[in-house]
Design a protein around this motif. Structure first.
Motif, PDB file in Angstrom:
ATOM      1  N   VAL A 306       0.852  -1.191   0.000  1.00  0.00           N
ATOM      2  CA  VAL A 306       0.000   0.000   0.000  1.00  0.00           C
ATOM      3  C   VAL A 306       0.887   1.241   0.000  1.00  0.00           C
ATOM      4  O   VAL A 306       1.803   1.346   0.825  1.00  0.00           O
ATOM      5  CB  VAL A 306      -0.927  -0.027   1.241  1.00  0.00           C
ATOM      6  CG1 VAL A 306      -1.707   1.262   1.373  1.00  0.00           C
ATOM      7  CG2 VAL A 306      -1.869  -1.219   1.165  1.00  0.00           C
ATOM      8  N   GLY A 310      -2.527   5.334   0.651  1.00  0.00           N
ATOM      9  CA  GLY A 310      -3.450   4.296   1.132  1.00  0.00           C
ATOM     10  C   GLY A 310      -3.966   3.402   0.020  1.00  0.00           C
ATOM     11  O   GLY A 310      -4.833   2.558   0.248  1.00  0.00           O
ATOM     12  N   GLU A 321       3.911  -0.155   1.819  1.00  0.00           N
ATOM     13  CA  GLU A 321       3.884  -0.830   3.119  1.00  0.00           C
ATOM     14  C   GLU A 321       3.299  -2.229   2.939  1.00  0.00           C
ATOM     15  O   GLU A 321       2.311  -2.415   2.228  1.00  0.00           O
ATOM     16  CB  GLU A 321       3.026  -0.064   4.127  1.00  0.00           C
ATOM     17  CG  GLU A 321       3.034  -0.760   5.482  1.00  0.00           C
ATOM     18  CD  GLU A 321       2.091  -0.158   6.517  1.00  0.00           C
ATOM     19  OE1 GLU A 321       2.279  -0.454   7.712  1.00  0.00           O
ATOM     20  OE2 GLU A 321       1.169   0.582   6.144  1.00  0.00           O
ATOM     21  N   GLN A 323       1.058  -5.087   3.951  1.00  0.00           N
ATOM     22  CA  GLN A 323      -0.113  -5.331   4.802  1.00  0.00           C
ATOM     23  C   GLN A 323      -0.541  -6.783   4.620  1.00  0.00           C
ATOM     24  O   GLN A 323      -0.380  -7.358   3.548  1.00  0.00           O
ATOM     25  CB  GLN A 323      -1.234  -4.358   4.443  1.00  0.00           C
ATOM     26  CG  GLN A 323      -0.807  -2.912   4.681  1.00  0.00           C
ATOM     27  CD  GLN A 323      -1.948  -1.902   4.577  1.00  0.00           C
ATOM     28  OE1 GLN A 323      -3.059  -2.254   4.166  1.00  0.00           O
ATOM     29  NE2 GLN A 323      -1.671  -0.673   4.945  1.00  0.00           N
ATOM     30  N   ALA A 345      -5.897  -1.513   8.807  1.00  0.00           N
ATOM     31  CA  ALA A 345      -6.519  -0.639   7.801  1.00  0.00           C
ATOM     32  C   ALA A 345      -7.472  -1.518   6.995  1.00  0.00           C
ATOM     33  O   ALA A 345      -7.010  -2.457   6.343  1.00  0.00           O
ATOM     34  CB  ALA A 345      -5.444  -0.047   6.881  1.00  0.00           C
ATOM     35  N   TRP A 348      -6.891  -5.151   7.170  1.00  0.00           N
ATOM     36  CA  TRP A 348      -5.518  -5.601   6.876  1.00  0.00           C
ATOM     37  C   TRP A 348      -4.604  -5.116   7.987  1.00  0.00           C
ATOM     38  O   TRP A 348      -4.689  -3.966   8.399  1.00  0.00           O
ATOM     39  CB  TRP A 348      -5.026  -5.018   5.552  1.00  0.00           C
ATOM     40  CG  TRP A 348      -5.728  -5.529   4.345  1.00  0.00           C
ATOM     41  CD1 TRP A 348      -6.958  -5.142   3.894  1.00  0.00           C
ATOM     42  CD2 TRP A 348      -5.241  -6.520   3.422  1.00  0.00           C
ATOM     43  NE1 TRP A 348      -7.273  -5.833   2.747  1.00  0.00           N
ATOM     44  CE2 TRP A 348      -6.229  -6.683   2.433  1.00  0.00           C
ATOM     45  CE3 TRP A 348      -4.067  -7.269   3.337  1.00  0.00           C
ATOM     46  CZ2 TRP A 348      -6.080  -7.574   1.369  1.00  0.00           C
ATOM     47  CZ3 TRP A 348      -3.913  -8.148   2.280  1.00  0.00           C
ATOM     48  CH2 TRP A 348      -4.921  -8.299   1.308  1.00  0.00           C
ATOM     49  N   ARG A 350      -1.282  -3.656   9.369  1.00  0.00           N
ATOM     50  CA  ARG A 350      -0.206  -2.810   8.813  1.00  0.00           C
ATOM     51  C   ARG A 350       1.103  -3.201   9.485  1.00  0.00           C
ATOM     52  O   ARG A 350       1.307  -2.890  10.657  1.00  0.00           O
ATOM     53  CB  ARG A 350      -0.542  -1.357   9.092  1.00  0.00           C
ATOM     54  CG  ARG A 350      -1.901  -0.961   8.512  1.00  0.00           C
ATOM     55  CD  ARG A 350      -2.437   0.283   9.165  1.00  0.00           C
ATOM     56  NE  ARG A 350      -1.465   1.353   9.089  1.00  0.00           N
ATOM     57  CZ  ARG A 350      -1.646   2.548   9.590  1.00  0.00           C
ATOM     58  NH1 ARG A 350      -2.771   2.851  10.228  1.00  0.00           N
ATOM     59  NH2 ARG A 350      -0.725   3.459   9.475  1.00  0.00           N
ATOM     60  N   THR A 351       1.996  -3.834   8.746  1.00  0.00           N
ATOM     61  CA  THR A 351       3.232  -4.335   9.368  1.00  0.00           C
ATOM     62  C   THR A 351       4.225  -3.229   9.695  1.00  0.00           C
ATOM     63  O   THR A 351       5.082  -3.401  10.551  1.00  0.00           O
ATOM     64  CB  THR A 351       3.960  -5.338   8.449  1.00  0.00           C
ATOM     65  OG1 THR A 351       4.368  -4.629   7.268  1.00  0.00           O
ATOM     66  CG2 THR A 351       3.083  -6.515   8.093  1.00  0.00           C
ATOM     67  N   GLY A 352       4.152  -2.095   8.951  1.00  0.00           N
ATOM     68  CA  GLY A 352       5.178  -1.056   9.108  1.00  0.00           C
ATOM     69  C   GLY A 352       6.427  -1.359   8.295  1.00  0.00           C
ATOM     70  O   GLY A 352       7.325  -0.529   8.186  1.00  0.00           O
ATOM     71  N   LYS A 369       8.770   1.732   7.940  1.00  0.00           N
ATOM     72  CA  LYS A 369       8.177   3.070   7.986  1.00  0.00           C
ATOM     73  C   LYS A 369       8.707   3.879   9.177  1.00  0.00           C
ATOM     74  O   LYS A 369       9.024   5.046   9.048  1.00  0.00           O
ATOM     75  CB  LYS A 369       6.651   2.965   8.074  1.00  0.00           C
ATOM     76  CG  LYS A 369       6.017   2.548   6.758  1.00  0.00           C
ATOM     77  CD  LYS A 369       4.539   2.757   6.752  1.00  0.00           C
ATOM     78  CE  LYS A 369       4.198   4.083   6.114  1.00  0.00           C
ATOM     79  NZ  LYS A 369       2.776   4.214   5.786  1.00  0.00           N
TER      80      LYS A 369
END
Ligand code: MCA
Ligand code: AMP
Length: 467
Positions: A306, A310, A321, A323, A345, A348, A350-352, A369
């Motif tokens: 993503v 977004g 990112e 996800q 999100a 999903w 969000r792993t970062g 991130k």
């Protein structure tokens, strides 16, 4: 979750072993003493007792909280207050810190006979594993039985892992890698774990020269192997004979991949996981073992990239990112509905982590991130928790913590300190962090500075801190 019936060795720690049937007996006996507890802590030394304690909790359907036996006083106080364990399970004779005085202790013995226990619902919590975030204290990741079962079956398929495998590792037993993959994995397959107690290339050589068929390790361990394997013929021969070498918890540098392959003919298989998601992607045992890539999504796991707006990006080479969605996911952060909601999100997780996808579907991790997360020796460490600990030291006026590249650890923790008065010894500050948090969070380098670079808002500009 496990059959635990055979006379095959399930667990080997040094010269102590338990067969699956023996494990069923002693863990079953312990489980009947846990039944009904809301949650138990396990003092997770690298011993057979830790495995028995965790299996007992799983049999009883009681969520277990593995504790790092080197945990410092501040971090332990947080985990105990947050997870409120009814009991702490520990090997007999092992001293527990005073931070556990309020929690009744139950010794783990290897005796007794099995009771029978109904299999709890797959959505029931099985483990609570503490993990660091960018700020604040570690969060308790609640892992349901479903996530454990689905991740173990997915990696078994990818790695062709069977009851004939003897897994060798020296990982700590209070994180996903060592405990879920490394202990529960062999038990679910009906195979064997040979735990080395501590990592050393001599112990690896001996175990893989013996009946070991697979090895799990973090990149620091493979780096230490890569440094030595070119000039250590017995190590090279032992690795050459293994069926599968798997690396995870951080990126294995291409140079280490190459050195190991050159000396042993083995290509290390990389897989990508996270405490909250268990395993997401892996190179398959029969697939193309491509250095620098973490393979394809495991069965049952959906992965998407993503971008900053977004939107999902699908074209090969696009960066976004990572996800994840699937049965491998955690349920929640304990007592943290705010953080749980923020972590998702549209369903999903969000792993970062920031990644990209090759045209044939292989994922590569290219960054992260948050700059305030450091991965050192495969441990995830939040800069904020170390800064908070250092600010409690009377000689520290201001501090910023960063990670810098380290050949051995991947990243090493650096503390940039503005002293209050005379600068203290660097070691004193490192020991202070080790005592409050845990030794692996201690700064490996302390840099004393007159001031920290700040932007107009007063925020420290960490990228401006040179080395
Ligand atoms: C050193 N020590 C100290 C201090 N300094 N103790 C108290 N105070 C101090 N100031 C002690 C340490 O406790 C340790 O003791 C010894 O000295 C050496 O410490 P250290 O330098 O930290 O060890 P190392 O040799 O650098 O360790 C390298 C390592 C280790 C073995 C690779 O980093 C490791 O085990 N990493 C594994 C991390 C992991 O499992 N991550 C999984 C999470 P002693 O020697 O007695 O220990 S990630 C995950 O689970 C996800 C799902 C995934 O994808 O896998
Ligand atoms: P933890 O939260 O300690 O479970 O660590 C999870 C993080 O480790 C992931 O979010 C990734 O940043 C990193 N990680 C795990 N496996 C790999 C891998 N094979 N390559 C690169 N990073 C990895």
């Amino acid at each position: 979750m496990f059959a635990l019936q055979s006379d095959r060795v399930a667990l080997r720690f040094g010269d102590r072993t338990l067969t699956h049937a023996e494990l069923a007996s002693c863990a079953g006996a312990l489980a009947s003493r846990l039944a009904g507890s809301p949650r138990v802590a396990v003092w997770a030394t690298p011993t057979i007792e830790t495995c028995v304690a965790v299996v007992a909790a799983l049999l009883a359907g009681v969520p277990a909280v593995p504790l790092n036996p080197k945990v410092g006083e501040r971090e332990l106080a947080h985990i105990v207050a947050d997870s409120a364990p009814a009991l702490v399970l520990a090997a007999p004779g092992v001293a527990l810190p005073s931070g556990l005085d309020s929690v009744p202790r139950l010794d783990v013995t290897l005796e007794g006979s099995a009771g029978s226990f109904p299999e709890p619902d797959l959505s029931a919590p099985a483990l609570v594993v503490y993990t660091s975030g960018t700020t604040g204290s570690p969060k308790g990741v609640v892992l349901p039985r479903r996530a454990i079962v689905s991740t173990l079956d997915a990696v078994a398929e990818a790695w062709e892992w069977t009851e004939d495998d003897v897994l060798v590792h020296a990982l700590p037993l209070f994180h996903v890698h060592g405990l879920i993959l490394g202990v529960l994995g062999p038990l679910r397959r009906g195979g064997t774990l040979h735990h080395l107690g501590r990592f050393s290339t001599d112990l690896v050589t001996e175990a893989l020269d013996g009946d070991g068929t697979m090895m799990f390790g973090v990149p620091t361990m493979y780096h230490r192997i890569a440094e030595e394997v070119g000039s250590n013929a017995p190590l090279a021969a032992a690795l050459r004979g293994a069926r599968l070498l798997v690396s995870g918890s951080a990126a294995l540098p291409v140079r280490d991949h190459e050195r190991i392959e050159a000396a042993t003919g083995q290509r290390v298989v990389e897989r990508y996981g996270m405490t909250e998601t268990l395993m997401n992607t892996s190179v398959r045992a029969s697939g193309d073992r491509r250095p620098g890539a973490v393979g394809v999504p495991l069965p049952g796991v959906e992965v998407r990239l993503v971008d900053d707006t977004g939107s999902a990006v699908a074209e090969p080479g696009a960066i976004g990112e990572i996800q994840v969605r699937g049965e491998n996911l955690f349920t929640e952060y304990l007592n943290r509905p705010d953080a749980t909601a923020e972590a998702f999100a549209d369903g999903w997780f969000r792993t970062g982590d920031v990644g990209t996808r090759d045209p044939d579907g292989y994922y590569r991790i290219v960054g992260r991130k948050a700059t305030d997360i450091i991965k050192s020796g495969g441990y995830k460490i939040g800069a904020g928790e170390i800064e908070n600990a250092l600010l409690e030291h009377p000689s520290v006026k201001e501090v910023a913590v960063t990670g810098e590249p380290d050949d051995d650890l991947g990243e090493r923790i650096v503390a940039w300190v503005v002293p209050a008065g005379d600068a203290p010894a660097a070691e004193e500050l490192s020991d202070h962090v080790a005592r409050l948090l845990t030794p692996h969070k201690r700064p490996r380098r302390v840099r004393f500075v007159e001031s920290l670079p700040r932007n107009d808002m007063g925020k420290v500009m960490k990228r401006a801190l040179g080395t």
